[in-house]
Design an enzyme around this catalytic site. Structure first.
Site, PDB file in Angstrom:
ATOM      1  N   ASN A  31      -0.020   7.715   3.245  1.00 50.68           N
ATOM      2  CA  ASN A  31       0.998   7.676   2.193  1.00 50.68           C
ATOM      3  C   ASN A  31       0.555   8.688   1.131  1.00 50.68           C
ATOM      4  O   ASN A  31      -0.333   8.407   0.342  1.00 50.68           O
ATOM      5  CB  ASN A  31       1.068   6.252   1.603  1.00 50.68           C
ATOM      6  CG  ASN A  31       1.947   6.180   0.380  1.00 50.68           C
ATOM      7  OD1 ASN A  31       2.703   7.120   0.089  1.00 50.68           O
ATOM      8  ND2 ASN A  31       1.864   5.082  -0.365  1.00 50.68           N
ATOM      9  N   TRP A  32       1.183   9.850   1.180  1.00 48.48           N
ATOM     10  CA  TRP A  32       0.759  10.929   0.277  1.00 48.48           C
ATOM     11  C   TRP A  32       1.158  10.697  -1.172  1.00 48.48           C
ATOM     12  O   TRP A  32       0.695  11.392  -2.066  1.00 48.48           O
ATOM     13  CB  TRP A  32       1.344  12.268   0.770  1.00 48.48           C
ATOM     14  CG  TRP A  32       0.495  12.928   1.799  1.00 48.48           C
ATOM     15  CD1 TRP A  32      -0.505  12.351   2.527  1.00 48.48           C
ATOM     16  CD2 TRP A  32       0.553  14.305   2.212  1.00 48.48           C
ATOM     17  NE1 TRP A  32      -1.062  13.273   3.367  1.00 48.48           N
ATOM     18  CE2 TRP A  32      -0.435  14.475   3.194  1.00 48.48           C
ATOM     19  CE3 TRP A  32       1.351  15.388   1.858  1.00 48.48           C
ATOM     20  CZ2 TRP A  32      -0.651  15.709   3.817  1.00 48.48           C
ATOM     21  CZ3 TRP A  32       1.138  16.606   2.473  1.00 48.48           C
ATOM     22  CH2 TRP A  32       0.137  16.764   3.453  1.00 48.48           C
ATOM     23  N   LYS A  33       2.089   9.782  -1.397  1.00 46.64           N
ATOM     24  CA  LYS A  33       2.594   9.537  -2.769  1.00 46.64           C
ATOM     25  C   LYS A  33       3.115  10.861  -3.358  1.00 46.64           C
ATOM     26  O   LYS A  33       3.608  11.690  -2.609  1.00 46.64           O
ATOM     27  CB  LYS A  33       1.496   8.913  -3.634  1.00 46.64           C
ATOM     28  CG  LYS A  33       0.825   7.737  -2.933  1.00 46.64           C
ATOM     29  CD  LYS A  33      -0.036   6.922  -3.836  1.00 46.64           C
ATOM     30  CE  LYS A  33      -0.672   5.810  -3.019  1.00 46.64           C
ATOM     31  NZ  LYS A  33      -1.167   4.723  -3.803  1.00 46.64           N
ATOM     32  N   HIS A  75       7.086  -0.453  -1.557  1.00 41.28           N
ATOM     33  CA  HIS A  75       5.739  -0.169  -2.069  1.00 41.28           C
ATOM     34  C   HIS A  75       5.595  -0.704  -3.493  1.00 41.28           C
ATOM     35  O   HIS A  75       6.538  -0.605  -4.294  1.00 41.28           O
ATOM     36  CB  HIS A  75       5.455   1.335  -2.034  1.00 41.28           C
ATOM     37  CG  HIS A  75       3.997   1.638  -2.232  1.00 41.28           C
ATOM     38  ND1 HIS A  75       3.404   1.593  -3.469  1.00 41.28           N
ATOM     39  CD2 HIS A  75       3.010   1.938  -1.344  1.00 41.28           C
ATOM     40  CE1 HIS A  75       2.111   1.869  -3.333  1.00 41.28           C
ATOM     41  NE2 HIS A  75       1.849   2.077  -2.051  1.00 41.28           N
ATOM     42  N   GLU A 130       4.156   0.391  -6.021  1.00 42.08           N
ATOM     43  CA  GLU A 130       4.352   1.369  -7.106  1.00 42.08           C
ATOM     44  C   GLU A 130       5.841   1.495  -7.444  1.00 42.08           C
ATOM     45  O   GLU A 130       6.195   1.831  -8.568  1.00 42.08           O
ATOM     46  CB  GLU A 130       3.734   2.722  -6.721  1.00 42.08           C
ATOM     47  CG  GLU A 130       2.213   2.691  -6.866  1.00 42.08           C
ATOM     48  CD  GLU A 130       1.456   3.688  -6.012  1.00 42.08           C
ATOM     49  OE1 GLU A 130       2.084   4.603  -5.448  1.00 42.08           O
ATOM     50  OE2 GLU A 130       0.226   3.544  -5.888  1.00 42.08           O
ATOM     51  N   GLU A 186      -0.425  -5.071   1.377  1.00 39.22           N
ATOM     52  CA  GLU A 186      -1.149  -4.285   0.378  1.00 39.22           C
ATOM     53  C   GLU A 186      -1.287  -5.101  -0.911  1.00 39.22           C
ATOM     54  O   GLU A 186      -0.350  -5.128  -1.728  1.00 39.22           O
ATOM     55  CB  GLU A 186      -0.381  -2.997   0.061  1.00 39.22           C
ATOM     56  CG  GLU A 186      -0.243  -2.061   1.229  1.00 39.22           C
ATOM     57  CD  GLU A 186      -0.108  -0.601   0.773  1.00 39.22           C
ATOM     58  OE1 GLU A 186      -0.897   0.220   1.224  1.00 39.22           O
ATOM     59  OE2 GLU A 186       0.779  -0.317  -0.054  1.00 39.22           O
ATOM     60  N   GLY A 219      -5.660   1.890  -4.883  1.00 39.63           N
ATOM     61  CA  GLY A 219      -6.258   2.928  -5.728  1.00 39.63           C
ATOM     62  C   GLY A 219      -7.359   2.438  -6.651  1.00 39.63           C
ATOM     63  O   GLY A 219      -7.682   3.099  -7.634  1.00 39.63           O
ATOM     64  N   SER A 248      -7.174   0.962  -0.863  1.00 41.42           N
ATOM     65  CA  SER A 248      -8.547   1.483  -0.974  1.00 41.42           C
ATOM     66  C   SER A 248      -9.284   1.600   0.359  1.00 41.42           C
ATOM     67  O   SER A 248     -10.498   1.434   0.409  1.00 41.42           O
ATOM     68  CB  SER A 248      -9.364   0.637  -1.956  1.00 41.42           C
ATOM     69  OG  SER A 248      -8.837   0.780  -3.266  1.00 41.42           O
ATOM     70  N   GLY A 274      -3.636   5.593   1.319  1.00 42.88           N
ATOM     71  CA  GLY A 274      -3.092   6.401   0.230  1.00 42.88           C
ATOM     72  C   GLY A 274      -3.977   7.596  -0.066  1.00 42.88           C
ATOM     73  O   GLY A 274      -3.992   8.585   0.671  1.00 42.88           O
ATOM     74  N   GLY A 275      -4.767   7.485  -1.144  1.00 49.07           N
ATOM     75  CA  GLY A 275      -5.613   8.574  -1.627  1.00 49.07           C
ATOM     76  C   GLY A 275      -6.331   9.354  -0.535  1.00 49.07           C
ATOM     77  O   GLY A 275      -6.272  10.599  -0.507  1.00 49.07           O
TER      78      GLY A 275
HETATM   79  P1  PGA Z   1      -4.853   3.721  -1.650  1.00 51.24           P
HETATM   80  O1  PGA Z   1      -3.270   3.495  -1.588  1.00 51.24           O
HETATM   81  O2  PGA Z   1      -5.349   3.875  -0.244  1.00 51.24           O
HETATM   82  O3  PGA Z   1      -5.027   4.958  -2.477  1.00 51.24           O
HETATM   83  O4  PGA Z   1      -5.427   2.507  -2.294  1.00 51.24           O
HETATM   84  C1  PGA Z   1      -2.674   2.739  -0.597  1.00 51.24           C
HETATM   85  C2  PGA Z   1      -1.170   2.761  -0.742  1.00 51.24           C
HETATM   86  O5  PGA Z   1      -0.685   2.911  -1.875  1.00 51.24           O
HETATM   87  O6  PGA Z   1      -0.433   2.646   0.240  1.00 51.24           O
END
Ligand code: PGA
Length: 252
Positions: free
Chosen positions: A11-13, A100, A102, A169, A175, A213, A234-235
């Protein structure tokens, strides 16, 4: 080593430009080279601005491409700045992340997510549906009731569940470098699978991934829980080496 299919979804966001193709290319190459070694499916969910470009540029594609959200409306309409599921599908998306945290924190409700899931299913997109509790909810012992509510109020029994992959999640682990205790995580994944079997009256549960994470070190812990069908990353998915090491270390 497991011989079950495992998902590694990036997930590149809000990250990436046209030059980021080199990341996609490296991951695609790795996926090719290791295709007989590990039974895996790699999917990268990128910003809307890049999906068409990556799709066209990627020759002999073994990985899949997806996006990260859409507007709920089916056709065209007066929704400034928005794109719908059909537009994203036409641009090359095969998968879409919905629900998600976010986006939930920006005001997306279970009802709104349900409308988005409906429209994405109509376009035959595969959905990665995110659920998870906040830290406050966890402290109050509400994790299971929150997950149940997120599942029941965003999904209808008639939905084609085979097109939906679930991603657990916990909001507090996204994050933050904080991950759940392994016994708690195992119980939660089992709970979600049972809940899905009950709700959709199926013998086999849909796939349930973990996200929050995940990195190339802690993946070794997660790999011990066989109920986890894969990971939403994500990250770390913004760096080809980190992402590839997660896959490799999972199978170590
Ligand atoms: P993260 O994000 O791996 O940076 O914690 C996961 C996600 O938002 O899907």
């Amino acid at each position: 080593m497991t011989n079950k299919l495992r998902y590694f979804i990036g997930n590149w966001k809000m990250f990436g430009d046209f030059g980021s193709f080199k990341i996609i290319h490296k991951i695609n190459q790795f996926s090719h080279e290791s295709k007989n070694q590990f039974k895996k499916k790699i999917i990268l969910c990128v910003p809307n601005t890049l999906i068409y470009f990556f799709k066209k540029k990627l020759k002999s594609k073994i990985i899949s491409l997806g996006v990260q959200n859409c507007h709920y409306h089916q056709g065209y309409g007066p929704f400034t700045g928005s794109v719908n599921a059909s537009m994203l599908k036409k641009a090359g998306a095969e998968f879409i992340i919905l629900g998600h945290s976010e986006n939930r924190s920006e005001g997306e409700t279970n009802q709104l997510i349900k409308k988005k899931i409906k429209s994405a299913l109509k376009e035959k997109l595969n959905i990665i549906f995110c659920i998870g509790e906040t830290f406050k909810e966890k402290k109050k012992g509400k994790t299971f009731s929150i997950l149940k509510k997120q599942i029941r109020s965003s999904l209808e029994k008639k939905f084609n569940i085979s097109k939906i992959i679930f991603a657990y999640e916990p909001v507090w682990s996204i994050g933050t470098n904080k991950i759940p205790k392994m016994n708690e995580l195992e119980n939660t994944i089992k709970f979600i699978k049972n809940e899905l079997k009950k709700t959709f009256k199926t013998k086999k549960s849909p796939k349930v991934l973990y996200g929050g994470s995940v990195n190339d070190k802690n993946i070794c812990l997660f790999s011990l829980i066989s109920e986890i069908d894969g990971f939403l990353i994500g990250g770390a998915s913004q760096y080809p080496k980190k992402f590839i090491d997660i896959v490799k270390n999972y199978y170590k």
